[in-house]
Every structure is written in structure tokens, then in C-alpha cells.
Design a protein around this motif. Structure first.
Motif, PDB file in Angstrom:
ATOM      1  N   GLN A 220      48.672  42.922  37.306  1.00  0.00           N
ATOM      2  CA  GLN A 220      47.564  42.186  36.683  1.00  0.00           C
ATOM      3  C   GLN A 220      47.737  40.677  36.817  1.00  0.00           C
ATOM      4  OE1 GLN A 220      47.312  43.410  32.573  1.00  0.00           O
ATOM      5  NE2 GLN A 220      47.053  45.572  33.075  1.00  0.00           N
ATOM      6  N   PRO A 221      46.610  39.973  36.988  1.00  0.00           N
ATOM      7  CA  PRO A 221      46.690  38.510  37.118  1.00  0.00           C
ATOM      8  C   PRO A 221      46.868  37.879  35.737  1.00  0.00           C
ATOM      9  CG  PRO A 221      44.406  39.210  37.228  1.00  0.00           C
ATOM     10  CD  PRO A 221      45.229  40.460  37.047  1.00  0.00           C
ATOM     11  N   ILE A 222      48.053  38.022  35.129  1.00  0.00           N
ATOM     12  CA  ILE A 222      48.139  37.658  33.708  1.00  0.00           C
ATOM     13  C   ILE A 222      48.165  36.158  33.437  1.00  0.00           C
ATOM     14  CG2 ILE A 222      49.085  39.865  32.876  1.00  0.00           C
ATOM     15  CD1 ILE A 222      51.781  38.659  32.703  1.00  0.00           C
ATOM     16  N   SER A 223      48.399  35.352  34.481  1.00  0.00           N
ATOM     17  CA  SER A 223      48.385  33.912  34.155  1.00  0.00           C
ATOM     18  C   SER A 223      47.088  33.199  34.533  1.00  0.00           C
ATOM     19  CB  SER A 223      49.606  33.217  34.759  1.00  0.00           C
ATOM     20  OG  SER A 223      49.783  33.628  36.079  1.00  0.00           O
ATOM     21  N   ALA A 224      46.163  33.906  35.205  1.00  0.00           N
ATOM     22  CA  ALA A 224      44.874  33.276  35.530  1.00  0.00           C
ATOM     23  C   ALA A 224      43.924  33.406  34.337  1.00  0.00           C
ATOM     24  CB  ALA A 224      44.269  33.974  36.743  1.00  0.00           C
ATOM     25  N   PRO A 225      42.974  32.452  34.173  1.00  0.00           N
ATOM     26  CA  PRO A 225      42.034  32.557  33.055  1.00  0.00           C
ATOM     27  C   PRO A 225      41.125  33.788  33.179  1.00  0.00           C
ATOM     28  CG  PRO A 225      41.792  30.439  34.194  1.00  0.00           C
ATOM     29  CD  PRO A 225      42.756  31.255  34.982  1.00  0.00           C
ATOM     30  N   VAL A 258      36.013  38.566  41.075  1.00  0.00           N
ATOM     31  CA  VAL A 258      36.726  39.817  40.791  1.00  0.00           C
ATOM     32  C   VAL A 258      38.133  39.671  41.367  1.00  0.00           C
ATOM     33  CG1 VAL A 258      36.796  42.309  41.197  1.00  0.00           C
ATOM     34  CG2 VAL A 258      34.582  41.154  40.923  1.00  0.00           C
ATOM     35  N   SER A 259      39.137  39.857  40.523  1.00  0.00           N
ATOM     36  CA  SER A 259      40.526  39.649  40.944  1.00  0.00           C
ATOM     37  C   SER A 259      40.895  40.528  42.133  1.00  0.00           C
ATOM     38  CB  SER A 259      41.459  39.946  39.780  1.00  0.00           C
ATOM     39  OG  SER A 259      42.784  40.092  40.235  1.00  0.00           O
ATOM     40  N   PHE A 265      39.749  42.820  36.303  1.00  0.00           N
ATOM     41  CA  PHE A 265      39.895  41.467  35.760  1.00  0.00           C
ATOM     42  C   PHE A 265      38.955  40.543  36.525  1.00  0.00           C
ATOM     43  CE2 PHE A 265      43.864  41.203  33.130  1.00  0.00           C
ATOM     44  CZ  PHE A 265      44.206  42.536  33.183  1.00  0.00           C
ATOM     45  N   PHE A 266      38.146  39.764  35.807  1.00  0.00           N
ATOM     46  CA  PHE A 266      37.314  38.749  36.451  1.00  0.00           C
ATOM     47  C   PHE A 266      37.934  37.395  36.096  1.00  0.00           C
ATOM     48  CE2 PHE A 266      32.950  41.185  36.359  1.00  0.00           C
ATOM     49  CZ  PHE A 266      33.551  42.272  36.967  1.00  0.00           C
TER      50      PHE A 266
END
Ligand code: EPU
Length: 307
Positions: A220-225, A258-259, A265-266
Motif C-alpha cells: 500500500q502507498p502508505i506515505s502518499a496523501p 489510482v495508485s 487507493f486514490f
């Protein structure tokens, strides 16, 4: 300042901070959202209760904000008052024996503060919640979860100011929890949660937390907004996988994308607007519907008014 606000925020009735026309993009993990008419940070439970009683009497709408991590605030902002729980973040041990420890955790405590506290002390039960942003209050109200762990599993009870301004304790079994939801309404203000964790070896709890976090970082892109997962998982399926297989990764409207890592995750790539986010949700949902005949439902809460 209007007369009604002068009274609501007078000394003796309210202690804390308040701001008018506060941009909600400063208070959401997505960094999207127009201004709240009023933004308040009450300092103590009595101020919170007085606020709520006065808002009710004067018919001013209010919205309790957790960490702002699972919501999309529209570009026109929020009518009425947004209540922040920033000042409520104590964690206290209230009971313990050889096996269990019971904690009282205030609603504004960052969920990761609680996960870390448990990790450092060797308390087991919420390891899977590592890496989930937001507050404990928000995690209870939305029954946050991951890797088979969820908030309701450790919850004993909550203290709330109910819609009538009464301080009440509710047992966990009397709260209607479901998948990523609870029966707690936004009119009720959650003050604190009592949770029960199991005593375990510090190294073991720590190892589990670290491995879940590693897993999460990979997937998951956990550090992107972002606002976390946009859509709920349909029964037995993964929304992320469906969106991915419908070919939506990297799809973009305005500054919302869209990630490429996890399609549910967007990401806000810059100056994203809520209207673009909603259009992208519709476009993605339509693709999934066309390809699989499955209707995706939003997991995030969309609130506020159009610009
Ligand atoms: N997958 C893809 N492409 C993607 C994303 C996922 O093929 O773009 C595949 C994965 O490879 C895996 C399967 O789909 O085989 C499931 O993916 P994952 O394990 O990431 O779990 P998920 O069902 O997508 C759920 C929760 C997450 C939570 C994870 C971990 C929901 C909607 N999602 O995701 O919660 O972090 O499990 O337990 O409940 C959230 O609530 O905000 C959230 C992100």
C-alpha cells in the motif's frame, strides 16, 4: 463575530481554540476539502459537552472529526462546526493481572500512538492495526481493521456524550458493529474507549507489528496523501484486485490518480479537488461494473457541500 458565537465561546462555557473558515484540506490525510464554517478544538470534556448542548439548542450542525483519514470533504467545505479531538489523547492503564491489561484511551489519541504503546509494553491484540492512520475515536467508530484484526475485538466499552448531552458508558456488545462500521452516529461524541489487550513477550508483539508494517509498505502507498481504501471489499472479494483487473491503475482525473501499487487507493498528486476524486470514483466503479457486474460501494465517507 455573530452574537451566538460570542456566547458559545465565552469563558466559563468553553475552553479551547476556535477558527472560522478553516480549510479542511489542512485536516485530512487526502489534503482535500473546502473550509469548515467553524473549527473548534475543545480542551476538556465539559467544554465539549457545552458545545454540543448549545449547537443542539441553536440548531447548528456539527461533525466530530477523527484523524480525517477516511473521509473526503467536498470543495464547498462543511456547513456548521467541525469538532477536533486533538486535546484528548491520554492512554492510561486502568486494570491488569498476569494475563490481561485494560487501557483507557482518549478518542483523539493517534491510533499509531496506541499501537506503539502496546508494542513497547508487550500488549497483544492490535498488531494488525499498525500503519492505519487516524485516531482511536475514528478507529472505533469505523471499526478499523486489517490482517484479520479489528477494533471491536479488543473493545470493552466507550464513554460518549450522547445526542442529548448526557455522559454515558456503552458496552461494546451493545454497539452494533459491522465490517468497517459501527452503530455510533456522528451526533454522539466519543470521549474514550476502554480496551483489553493480552500480555505477551515484548519481542513477539514487536516482531508481529514490524512484519505487518513491512507487508503494508510493500502493498500500500502508505506515505502518499490518500484516504486509505476508497471502496469496501465486496463479499469474499478484494475491491483493489477488481479495480486493478478492470485496468484502472494509473487512471487520473485532475490531480487524483489510482495508485499503481494498490488500486483501491486514490492519491492526491498535488492540488486535487474533491469533485475530481468523486468523478474518478464514478469512472472506476463503472469500469468494474461493466467488467464484472459488481457494484462497488464507497468505504470512505463523503461529507460537505459542493463548491
Ligand atoms: N490486489 C491486486 N491489485 C491491487 C490490489 C490488490 O491484485 O491493486 C490483490 C492482492 O495481490 C491480493 C488481494 O488483491 O491478492 C487482496 O489485497 P490486499 O491483501 O491488499 O487486501 P485488500 O482486500 O485489498 C484489505 C483492506 C485494507 C487492509 C488490507 C490488509 C478493505 C477495503 N481493504 O485490503 O484496508 O489494509 O486488507 O488487511 O477492507 C482500508 O480499510 O482503508 C484498507 C486499506
Amino acid at each position: 463575530m455573530k452574537e451566538e458565537w460570542r456566547y458559545i465561546f465565552s469563558k466559563g462555557v468553553f475552553e479551547g481554540e476556535f477558527r472560522f473558515m478553516e480549510p479542511m484540506k489542512n485536516h485530512t490525510s487526502l489534503r482535500i476539502g473546502g473550509p469548515a464554517d467553524v473549527f473548534v478544538i475543545p480542551q476538556d470534556p465539559l467544554s465539549l459537552r457545552n458545545l454540543q448542548v448549545n449547537f443542539k439548542k441553536m440548531q447548528i450542525p456539527y461533525f466530530p472529526l477523527g484523524g480525517g483519514t477516511n473521509i473526503l470533504v467536498k470543495d464547498g467545505g462543511i456547513e456548521g462546526v467541525v469538532i477536533s479531538f486533538k486535546s484528548f489523547k491520554r492512554i492510561e492503564v486502568i486494570r491488569e493481572d498476569n494475563k490481561y491489561v485494560d487501557l483507557s484511551v482518549e478518542a483523539g489519541t493517534p491510533l499509531q500512538g496506541l499501537v506503539n504503546f502496546s508494542k513497547w509494553n508487550g500488549y497483544s491484540g492490535i498488531e494488525g492495526l499498525t500503519g492505519i492512520p487516524g485516531t482511536v475515536g475514528g478507529a472505533v467508530c469505523g471499526n478499523a481493521g486489517a490482517f484479520g484484526y479489528e477494533m471491536k475485538a479488543v473493545l470493552i466499552s466507550v464513554w460518549m456524550i450522547d445526542a442529548e448531552g448526557r455522559l454515558e458508558r456503552f458496552k461494546a456488545e451493545d454497539i452494533d458493529f459491522g465490517y468497517r462500521r459501527s452503530g455510533i452516529s456522528p451526533a454522539e461524541l466519543l470521549l474514550s474507549a476502554e480496551i483489553r489487550l493480552m500480555k505477551d513477550k515484548k519481542e513477539d508483539v514487536s516482531a508481529r507489528v514490524d512484519s505487518f508494517l513491512k507487508e503494508k509498505r510493500k502493498r500500500q502507498p502508505i506515505s502518499a496523501p490518500s484516504a486509505g481504501c476508497v471502496f469496501k471489499n465486496p463479499d469474499g472479494l478484494s475491491a483493489g484486485k477488481l479495480i486493478d483487473e478492470a485496468g484502472c491503475k494509473g487512471m487520473r482525473i485532475g490531480d487524483v490518480e489510482v495508485s499503481n501499487l494498490h488500486a483501491n487507493f486514490f492519491i492526491n498528486k498535488g492540488e486535487a479537488k474533491a469533485s475530481d476524486f468523486i468523478r474518478l470514483m464514478e469512472k472506476v466503479a463503472l469500469r468494474v461494473k461493466e467488467k464484472f457486474g459488481i457494484v462497488l460501494e464507497p468505504e470512505i465517507r463523503i461529507i460537505g457541500r459542493d463548491a
